[in-house]
Write a protein that holds these residues in place. Structure first.
Motif, PDB file in Angstrom:
ATOM      1  N   UNK A 159      45.669  40.159  49.545  1.00  0.00           N
ATOM      2  CA  UNK A 159      44.777  40.497  50.650  1.00  0.00           C
ATOM      3  C   UNK A 159      43.449  39.758  50.465  1.00  0.00           C
ATOM      4  N   UNK A 160      43.103  38.853  51.407  1.00  0.00           N
ATOM      5  CA  UNK A 160      41.900  38.037  51.207  1.00  0.00           C
ATOM      6  C   UNK A 160      40.612  38.848  51.215  1.00  0.00           C
ATOM      7  N   UNK A 161      40.657  40.088  51.734  1.00  0.00           N
ATOM      8  CA  UNK A 161      39.430  40.879  51.803  1.00  0.00           C
ATOM      9  C   UNK A 161      39.262  41.814  50.608  1.00  0.00           C
ATOM     10  N   UNK A 162      40.239  41.802  49.711  1.00  0.00           N
ATOM     11  CA  UNK A 162      40.114  42.656  48.526  1.00  0.00           C
ATOM     12  C   UNK A 162      39.688  41.833  47.331  1.00  0.00           C
ATOM     13  N   UNK A 163      38.857  42.422  46.474  1.00  0.00           N
ATOM     14  CA  UNK A 163      38.445  41.725  45.257  1.00  0.00           C
ATOM     15  C   UNK A 163      39.598  41.732  44.256  1.00  0.00           C
ATOM     16  N   UNK A 164      39.560  40.760  43.348  1.00  0.00           N
ATOM     17  CA  UNK A 164      40.650  40.591  42.389  1.00  0.00           C
ATOM     18  C   UNK A 164      40.951  41.890  41.647  1.00  0.00           C
ATOM     19  N   UNK A 165      39.887  42.563  41.190  1.00  0.00           N
ATOM     20  CA  UNK A 165      40.075  43.794  40.430  1.00  0.00           C
ATOM     21  C   UNK A 165      40.774  44.867  41.249  1.00  0.00           C
ATOM     22  N   UNK A 166      40.364  44.977  42.524  1.00  0.00           N
ATOM     23  CA  UNK A 166      40.952  45.997  43.392  1.00  0.00           C
ATOM     24  C   UNK A 166      42.425  45.697  43.664  1.00  0.00           C
ATOM     25  N   UNK A 167      42.749  44.398  43.758  1.00  0.00           N
ATOM     26  CA  UNK A 167      44.143  44.011  43.990  1.00  0.00           C
ATOM     27  C   UNK A 167      45.016  44.469  42.822  1.00  0.00           C
ATOM     28  N   UNK A 168      44.515  44.234  41.611  1.00  0.00           N
ATOM     29  CA  UNK A 168      45.282  44.600  40.423  1.00  0.00           C
ATOM     30  C   UNK A 168      45.343  46.123  40.285  1.00  0.00           C
ATOM     31  N   UNK A 169      44.279  46.795  40.696  1.00  0.00           N
ATOM     32  CA  UNK A 169      44.181  48.243  40.514  1.00  0.00           C
ATOM     33  C   UNK A 169      44.986  49.027  41.549  1.00  0.00           C
ATOM     34  N   UNK A 170      45.249  48.403  42.695  1.00  0.00           N
ATOM     35  CA  UNK A 170      45.796  49.134  43.840  1.00  0.00           C
ATOM     36  C   UNK A 170      47.047  49.949  43.500  1.00  0.00           C
TER      37      UNK A 170
END
Lengths: 272, 340
Positions: free
Chosen positions: A104-115
């Motif tokens: 998701x281009x609007x999510x930060x890298x950390x949030x992507x991994x955390x999701x």
């Protein structure tokens, strides 16, 4: 019994030439069998249009299979009710071919991994942040870049981000669909090494979908060959050339069959 | 040497540079006052192709290999431009040509095939008409003569039953067949040079081998010179007489393909060759750490220094010049300077 046992997997799509047209059935997967022992890396090879990507997505029920069974540690994934499937997905993760479109281009890298951790309600926020840092470092990314957006990473780094996301839940089974084919040689080697480390350190079980026979020989323990939606051969990875040769001999080069394009991918929009 | 070169040389590129205007940044930029600094994506590349010879241009993404090929066909996309160097082709300087002059060379003397066969064909015209068009725009044939010649060309690229197939539309053909059709169009006017940019990358393994065989066959039968742009050393091994390896816009190593592959000299070439899978199954691959630098922020010295296992202090300070290490072999590395 093997950790992964797939029998008779089929996937049909319905396609219409036009919205008012008569629906026709397109068979993408037509009798796919697979078994993987715990801790094994199995390569899945086939020409484009052979159904290998669709088969991989069916295993995680990202597309619903039309027929067949998939016993994961003895339990049929295809028969799981939705709530149980969500739980089971903690154990089964997927890495996609195209890191551009799967992050998701609007999510930060950390949030992507955390999701995934948030969705499965795992850990406190502090624990999750720690896990995110750990995963980023595991795949060779600077953990201080967790607040960056996907476009600030290079193609190889984005592929590793997708891998960090998949590994955050500590899955025991990973399906990786052409995870390195869009990467440059020097970066490809980094990811291949990472898969080998994960197999050794975490006992990861991996289905590695690819069209690159050299990678199969190098990375995989065994290989399964798909042709026109079916499993047509399986054996040790060292035999990949012989197994691959079998599917090629049926059709002489330049025959009319070669003209046929792979099944239309747009058909995937009309599932049954 | 000069006399010899005059007889045999088809293409001679010296110190080619391609520059892109960098986007303006900041407040001054928003009112259009900031000077536009150019980003060099190709910087000082020299290449040489003799008649009938095949040169492999190898590099990873962002190395400038495709941009070099586009520059040789006068196809550098805006806002890019050729910022320096000379390109002599059949004794003519190409860098100063106007677009109208380019059109007489491109497609006629220099043929081009691209990576993605599907996007290079127009879906609403038949394959035959698109091959015939290549003849018509250069005034080689028209009407039924062009159509008949198109069928011959499709036959030359081993399309079965070409007369019937010429009326097909692109969507009826597989990727490998479409790439054959594009090859037919590229050789329609008997070019002296064929530039193939990643001609097999988008295709299946088996089809890749067939297209490479076809390229070699056409080259030998028509006496073509070939420039193959690729990231795959397998393609170089199969086709190329000589090879040039690019990194961050510069040619870091060049020489006879067999020698470079057997005994690479530049640390980058060595690293790339070592990172190929297959030598010892199950063994860790010799990955090159880090990633390709941003062309807008290249290191001051050698562009490969930050990733180089053999880096010495001087590498950060000074850009290596070209060193001849053997007949026809050049390398840009400080460690190899003075070894010749």
């Amino acid at each position: 019994m093997a950790m992964v046992e797939v029998r008779g997997l089929e996937k049909h799509f319905v396609r219409r030439a036009a919205p008012w047209g008569r629906p026709t059935r397109v068979t993408a997967v037509d009798g796919f069998d697979l078994s993987i022992e715990e801790g094994e890396i199995v390569g899945l090879v086939g020409e484009s249009g052979s159904g290998k990507t669709t088969a991989g997505r069916c295993l995680l029920r990202l597309v619903e299979p039309s027929a067949g069974s998939f016993a994961f540690r003895g339990e049929d994934v295809f028969a799981m009710p939705p709530a149980r499937l969500r739980q089971a997905r903690r154990q089964m993760q997927m890495v996609f071919q195209d890191p551009e479109s799967s992050l998701d281009p609007r999510m930060r890298a950390g949030a992507i991994v955390e999701e995934g951790l948030v969705i499965h309600g795992l850990g406190t926020p502090a624990e999750r942040r720690g896990r995110v840092r750990e995963m980023l470092e595991l795949v060779g990314l600077d953990a201080n870049r967790a607040d960056r957006y996907p476009h600030e990473f290079s193609g190889g780094e984005r592929q590793r981000l997708g891998l960090a996301r998949a590994l955050a839940l500590a899955p025991s089974f990973l399906v990786a669909d052409e995870p390195v084919s869009s990467l440059d040689l020097s970066i490809q080697a980094q990811i291949v090494n990472l898969f080998m480390d994960l197999q050794q350190q975490l006992g990861l079980t991996l289905l590695f979908i690819t069209h690159d026979l050299r990678l199969v020989r190098h990375l995989c323990n065994r290989v399964v060959v798909m042709h026109r939606g079916r499993t047509v051969g399986a054996g040790p990875a060292a035999d990949v050339d012989r197994l691959w040769g079998q599917i090629s001999t049926g059709e002489p080069a330049g025959s009319d069959l070669e003209f046929r394009s792979p099944p239309d991918r747009r058909a995937a929009e009309f599932e049954i | 040497m000069e006399a010899n070169a005059r007889d045999n040389t088809l293409l001679d590129v010296r110190a080619l540079a391609v520059e892109f205007a960098a986007p303006r940044r900041g407040l001054r930029a928003s009112i259009g006052r900031a000077p536009r600094a150019g980003v060099r994506v190709v910087d000082g590349v020299s290449l040489h192709i003799a008649r009938g010879e095949t040169l492999g241009l190898v590099g990873e993404s962002g190395s400038g290999k495709s941009m070099t090929a586009l520059a040789l066909a006068g196809l550098v996309p805006k806002p890019g431009r050729i910022a320096g160097g000379t390109v002599r082709f059949e004794g003519r300087e190409l860098t100063s040509l106007r677009e109208a002059e380019w059109r007489r060379i491109r497609g006629a003397r220099i043929g081009f095939v691209f990576q993605e066969p599907s996007s290079a064909l127009n879906p609403v015209f038949t394959i035959g008409s698109q091959v015939a068009e290549a003849l018509e725009v250069h005034g080689r044939a028209s009407g039924s003569a062009a159509r008949a010649r198109a069928v011959e060309l499709l036959d030359a690229v081993r399309i079965p039953r070409p007369a019937a197939r010429a009326d097909d539309y692109p969507h009826q053909w597989s990727g490998g067949m479409k790439q054959r059709a594009l090859l037919a169009a590229a050789i329609a006017c008997d070019p002296a040079l064929l530039i193939a940019d990643e001609p097999t990358t988008a295709l299946d393994v088996r089809i890749q081998a067939e297209i490479l065989d076809l390229l070699a066959e056409l080259r030998d039968r028509l006496g073509l010179s070939l420039l193959v742009v690729t990231h795959d050393f397998g393609v170089v091994e199969r086709l190329a007489d000589r090879v040039a390896v690019m990194y961050a816009g510069r040619a870091v190593e060049s020489g006879p393909a067999r020698e470079v592959l057997a005994a690479p000299s530049h640390p980058y070439t060595r690293g790339l060759l070592a990172s190929r899978p297959g030598a010892t199954p199950g063994r860790r691959l010799a990955a090159i750490p880090g990633s390709v630098p941003d062309p807008a922020a290249l290191p001051r010295g050698c562009a490969f220094a930050p990733r180089c296992p053999e880096r010495i202090e001087a590498c950060d300070e000074r850009r290596p010049g070209a060193t001849a290490i053997a007949p026809g072999r050049e390398v840009r590395c400080l460690l190899r300077e003075g070894t010749a």
